[in-house]
Structures are given as structure tokens and as C-alpha cells.
Design an enzyme around this catalytic site. Structure first.
Site, PDB file in Angstrom:
ATOM      1  N   GLU A  56      31.923 -29.901 -15.807  1.00 60.18           N
ATOM      2  CA  GLU A  56      31.622 -31.228 -15.254  1.00 60.18           C
ATOM      3  C   GLU A  56      31.581 -31.223 -13.727  1.00 60.18           C
ATOM      4  OE1 GLU A  56      32.945 -34.860 -16.896  1.00 60.18           O
ATOM      5  OE2 GLU A  56      33.569 -33.970 -18.798  1.00 60.18           O
ATOM      6  N   HIS A 328      41.541 -34.218 -16.835  1.00 57.81           N
ATOM      7  CA  HIS A 328      42.110 -33.051 -17.512  1.00 57.81           C
ATOM      8  C   HIS A 328      43.039 -32.332 -16.542  1.00 57.81           C
ATOM      9  CE1 HIS A 328      39.457 -32.369 -21.225  1.00 57.81           C
ATOM     10  NE2 HIS A 328      39.010 -33.504 -20.685  1.00 57.81           N
TER      11      HIS A 328
END
Length: 581
Positions: A56, A328
Site C-alpha cells: 500500500e 497495521h
């Protein structure tokens, strides 16, 4: 540290890091500030990362921002292009990247779910061959990926079939690298929990180990609120335990992006909010992984690698914004070179016996449990601080008594049980039926839109009111436009998806067929060993007791008896007499 000998510059250890940056352009809050800090954090991580995989990281701007902070420790890097908006994958390295390519997944979401974006970004596997020293034996192949997100709860997750197919694809890529004799590192956001179908496919069809599960074999199988973990009957872990033992990288109570809206607003207003590390953390789970393995057919000079350590990192907050760096946490791990390059595979690893005093019963149990699933049964109690040898899928020399059993086991390919392949085929069939229904409806909508447009134009011909004519034209245009889109999706995209699904189905069916054959050979091998063991017992009894009566010596009318049963009965009587004495 440097090696001595022929290759003086090869590393003795490799530090690995994987991190999902959550860098969605226009959607992720404070994207630029966070990714700048991510680059700075990577540069100051201890031990210093030497191979990094990022997910990402969607824009060149963010990639270059990270490179500015890390170029002095990671001089080599590659930003991977894929799909309409990019694949979001990056690999950074201390050593030269000599070869690289991007492999897109054949099954990767649906274009109708434009609000989710998986199909538009062209998810796949970023592949890089990294030269860590002189010679081809010092090439490490790295695979960085981001599997399809689980937008729905299992078993009702309609994307589970896509995610399982993606796991199959990356497992095949890693297996190919291992067959070339290279060390393998697979890392990324796999959007799966341990021992799920996707996880099992990777650890059985590629000769790699899940580093965290090797070091923490009793770690959680998902969030405490999920059925798989509830079945274990464990207490809800706290924040610290989830980070240290369960390797939770997502949905942690420590991550500010997983807080409630009220908590986030208070944090953004400048309020100081702390998290009690002993508070229960029922939603945290492990979605980010590092898989590692040695080559299947390495040359004698190829380095053998051991798992040294693994931890969850990047848990600190942004120094000025006070938010977590991403939604995350990272996974950071270290593998070390085994000084004995001649060491062989699973039998020499801790928890995998190479003891020549192994009994026949233990051999039978080993054959039953591990020959089909060499990576599904890790060491029961490995020490987290000790190094663990990665699998080579070769065997150490065995004593003559067990040689036939272990030779059979070593020749068997890794794979799942045929029943598990059946579950995957059931998943494929259910998803395929759904897609056929969807395609039929979309094509019917396309045909209906044509009919509606024709009716509207006929009605316009007979209409005397301009307002009514305008509305009919407007309805006709909207209907026909939506119908054309559905027609393209049903006729083109879904046909392509169904063809990719058929390929996946064939491969799984073939794997199931091979598993059934292997299970049949296993059953026959166990029967042969049991028969051999029974024969050895009979020979031992015959040697101990002379004069065993023959069946031909029985008197008329006497019931036929098994002489060996008579001998065993005599042994039991002798044992009872010894007890009385």
C-alpha cells in the site's frame, strides 16, 4: 560481520521487515506525514533491516519519500507498477536486485466493487532476485504481495475463493524459486489467519515456513472473537500478549486507527490517550507474514539458513500527530547462516527426530502424521530464543530398520489431505455457481435495456409533449448505458474470471488426485510395516520357544488353534507366575 573463505562478502544474517503502509491516495488520513515517518522509522529500526517489503505504497511520491530516509542502509529498491492505479508494492534491499518482475493474479476481485478497488489496482506478486554474494548460490528470491482483503466474514466471504487462488499462485512462485536452489523469502499482508485454507496452501505447496508459527507454535489462530480461536477455549489475550506471542499486526487495541470515532476525535484534538497494555484485546489478529525457506536442490556451496527471531514492530506513534504510523504493525525477523552447509532437512531441525533409537511405533506415527504435511506439524516446544533450521525436504541417513519408512516419506511431495482439497473444490463450485447466476442476470439486463430503449424511442415518436419526450430519452439513455456496462461485465470480465477459475479448479483437482494416491501409498506402507513388525514378533517367539505344535498334530475332533496364540498364552502364564514369586 563477514564470512571467511571463498565468498568473503556474503552475510551471516539477514534482517527482514514487512509493513503495510496504508498509503491510499485521497483516502488515508495524513498519508504524506505518516509515510515520511515510516521511512524514518525503517532507517532507525534495530537491527537494521536489509530486505524490506512494503504494501500500500501507491504513489511514486511516497516511495521517493521513504527512499530519501533509507537509501543509506537500503541503496537498492524497486517500485512495482500494476493495474490502473498501481500495485502498491515496494522491495528495498541492502544488496543489488539483479532481476525483477510483477506477476498479476488471474483472480483478483470484481470491477463492480469499485468502492473496494482490489480489481483496479491489479494486485499480484512483486518478485526480486537479490545477489547477497558472489555466485548463483548466494541469490535470495523475494516475493512481496498483498492478497485480496476479507470484506465479509467467513464462511460467507465471497472473496475467499479469490484469496485462496492467490495463495496458490504465490506458493507456486516460491516453490519455483526453491527448485532453482535459491533461498526464498515471502512477505506481505496476506489477509489470512494462521492455518486457514490459504495459509495451508502456502506452507504445504511451497517449501517454506511461517516464521512466527515456528517460533510460537501455540500462537492464536485468529482474533479471540473468531470461531477458530473460541474453539481452543483460551482466555482473551491482553494487548502485550497479542504483540509478543500471537504476533497480532492488525486490529490491535494499540493501533489508533482501530479506535472508535470518539476516541480518534479526542486524540486529534490533542488529548493524551494511553492504552493499558494489560487490557483485553479480543479483535487483534495476525494478517502480515514472513515465510522463509531454503532451496530444494541446493549446491554444496549454497548457504543454509536458520530462523533466529521474529517480532512485531513499528508500534510507536507519529511524534507530532500522535497517531499510529499505519493501520497495521510491521513484522521484523532475522535469519542466520548455518555454519554447517552440509546439514540436511527436517530430520535435523529441532523437534524433528533423527534419533537412530527411534522405535517402530514412533516411526509409524511419524509416517502417518508428517509424510503428507511436513510443515503442518512444527516442533511442539521450540525455544523462541534458539535458531531453527529451515526445511530442505531432504533426509539424513537412517538405520537399516527404519530406512524403508523414511525413504518412502522423503519421496512424497508436500501437500494437503485430499479432504482439504475437496473443501477448496467445494468453495470453487459455490463461487462459480454464484458467478454464473450473476452473469446470466447481467446479460438479461443488457437485453432488457435494449428492449426498453426501443420502447422509449417508439413512445417518443407518438408523444406530443416535449417534457414527456425528454423524460423518455433520459430513461432510455440511462437504461441503455447501465445495460451496456452490465453486458460488458457479464460478457467480457466474468467470462475471463470463469476461465481463470476453471484453471484453478483443474489444478486443485489434480492435486487432490495426487493426494489420494499418496494417501493410498501411505496406507499400504503402514500395512507393510505392521505386517513386518508382526513377522518379527513371531520369529522372536519361535526362537524363544521350541517345539511349537503343528496344526497337523492335533487330535481328531480337537478345535483348530493358532499356535502363536498358544505361545502368547504361555508367555502370559509365565508373566503371572513371576509376579506371584
Amino acid at each position: 560481520m563477514k564470512d571467511s573463505g571463498k565468498h568473503s562478502d556474503v552475510p551471516l544474517t539477514i534482517n527482514i521487515l514487512t509493513f503495510n503502509c496504508w498509503g491510499l491516495k485521497y483516502l488515508a488520513k495524513w498519508r504524506k506525514e505518516r509515510l515520511e515517518e515510516i521511512g524514518s522509522s525503517i532507517a532507525t529500526t534495530v537491527p537494521t533491516p536489509e530486505i524490506v517489503g512494503l504494501q500500500e505504497c501507491w504513489t511514486q511520491e511516497d516511495y521517493l519519500a521513504i527512499r530519501r530516509h533509507t537509501r543509506h542502509i537500503l541503496p537498492y529498491g524497486k517500485f512495482y507498477y500494476s493495474g490502473i492505479f498501481g500495485g502498491g508494492l515496494v522491495i528495498l534491499s541492502k544488496w543489488p536486485i539483479i532481476e525483477s518482475n510483477m506477476v498479476r493474479y488471474p483472480l483478483n476481485g470484481r470491477p463492480t466493487a469499485f468502492f473496494r478497488g482490489d480489481w483496479f489496482v491489479g494486485k499480484g506478486v512483486a518478485c526480486a532476485s537479490i545477489q547477497t554474494g558472489q555466485g548463483r548460490e548466494n541469490i535470495v528470491e523475494v516475493f512481496c504481495t498483498h492478497l485480496h482483503a476479507p470484506y465479509e466474514r467467513e464462511p460467507n466471504d465471497s472473496y475467499m475463493c479469490h484469496r485462496t487462488a492467490q495463495a496458490w499462485e504465490i506458493a507456486r512462485l516460491m516453490r519455483g524459486a526453491a527448485e532453482r536452489g535459491h533461498a526464498v523469502i515471502g512477505l506481505g499482508d496476506f489477509n489470512m489467519v494462521p492455518l486457514s485454507l490459504a495459509h495451508q496452501l502456502i506452507t504445504t505447496h511451497a517449501p517454506v515456513e511461517d516464521m512466527w508459527r515456528v517460533l510460537h507454535p501455540d500462537s492464536s489462530l485468529g482474533a479471540a472473537s473468531q470461531p477458530a480461536e473460541k474453539e481452543r477455549g483460551r482466555e482473551i489475550p491482553n494487548v502485550t500478549y497479542n504483540l509478543r506471542e500471537n504476533g497480532a499486526t492488525c486490529d490491535s487495541a494499540m493501533n489508533t486507527w482501530r479506535w472508535s470515532k470518539q476516541q480518534q476525535k479526542a486524540l486529534f484534538r490533542g488529548e493524551d490517550i494511553t492504552v493499558d497494555p494489560t487490557m483485553p484485546d479480543p479483535r487483534a489478529k495476525r494478517l502480515d507474514y514472513i515465510f522463509v525457506g531454503n532451496g530444494l536442490s541446493p549446491s554444496p556451496q549454497s548457504p543454509r539458513w536458520r530462523i533466529e527471531s521474529a517480532k512485531v514492530g513499528m508500534t510507536k506513534r507519529h511524534p507530532t500527530l500522535s497517531c499510529s504510523l499505519s493501520d497495521h504493525f510491521s513484522v521484523e525477523a532475522t535469519i542466520s547462516r548455518n555454519p554447517n552447509s552440509q546439514m540436511t532437512g527436517p530430520d535435523s531441525a529441532p523437534g524433528r527426530s533423527s534419533n537412530h533409537e527411534q522405535t517402530d511405533d514412533t516411526a509409524l506415527q511419524t509416517l502417518t502424521n508428517t509424510s503428507l504435511h511436513p510443515t503442518l506439524y512444527p516442533s511442539k516446544n521450540p525455544s523462541p530464543t534458539s535458531s531453527i533450521l529451515l526445511p530442505l525436504f531432504t533426509r539424513t541417513p537412517s538405520p537399516p530398520r527404519l530406512h524403508s519408512i523414511q525413504a518412502l516419506s522423503s519421496s512424497m511431495p508436500a501437500g494437503l489431505r485430499s479432504k482439504t482439497y475437496g473443501e477448496i473444490l467445494g468453495l470453487i463450485f459455490a463461487y462459480r455457481a454464484r458467478e454464473y447466476r450473476q452473469r446470466r442476470l447481467r446479460l438479461l439486463h443488457f437485453l432488457a435495456s435494449i428492449v426498453i430503449s426501443i420502447i422509449c424511442f417508439i413512445a417518443i415518436w407518438w408523444s406530443d409533449h416535449s417534457g414527456i419526450s425528454f423524460m423518455l430519452v433520459f430513461i432510455s439513455t440511462l437504461s441503455f448505458g447501465a445495460g451496456v456496462i452490465d453486458g460488458l461485465i457479464g460478457g467480457l470480465f466474468m467470462s475471463s474470471e470463469l476461465r481463470a477459475l476453471k484453471e484453478f479448479e483443474w489444478e486443485i483437482a489434480k492435486a487432490q488426485e495426487m493426494a489420494e494416491e499418496t494417501e493410498g501409498r501411505n496406507a499400504r506402507a503402514i500395512e507393510d510395516v505392521e505386517a513386518q513388525t508382526a513377522g518379527d514378533d513371531n520369529a522372536r517367539l519361535a526362537k524363544r520357544y521350541k517345539g511349537i505344535p503343528s496344526l497337523d498334530d492335533k487330535e481328531d475332533g480337537e478345535a483348530e488353534k493358532d499356535p502363536w496364540e498358544m505361545v502368547r498364552g504361555r508367555e502370559e502364564c509365565i508373566g503371572k507366575e513371576n509376579v506371584r514369586r
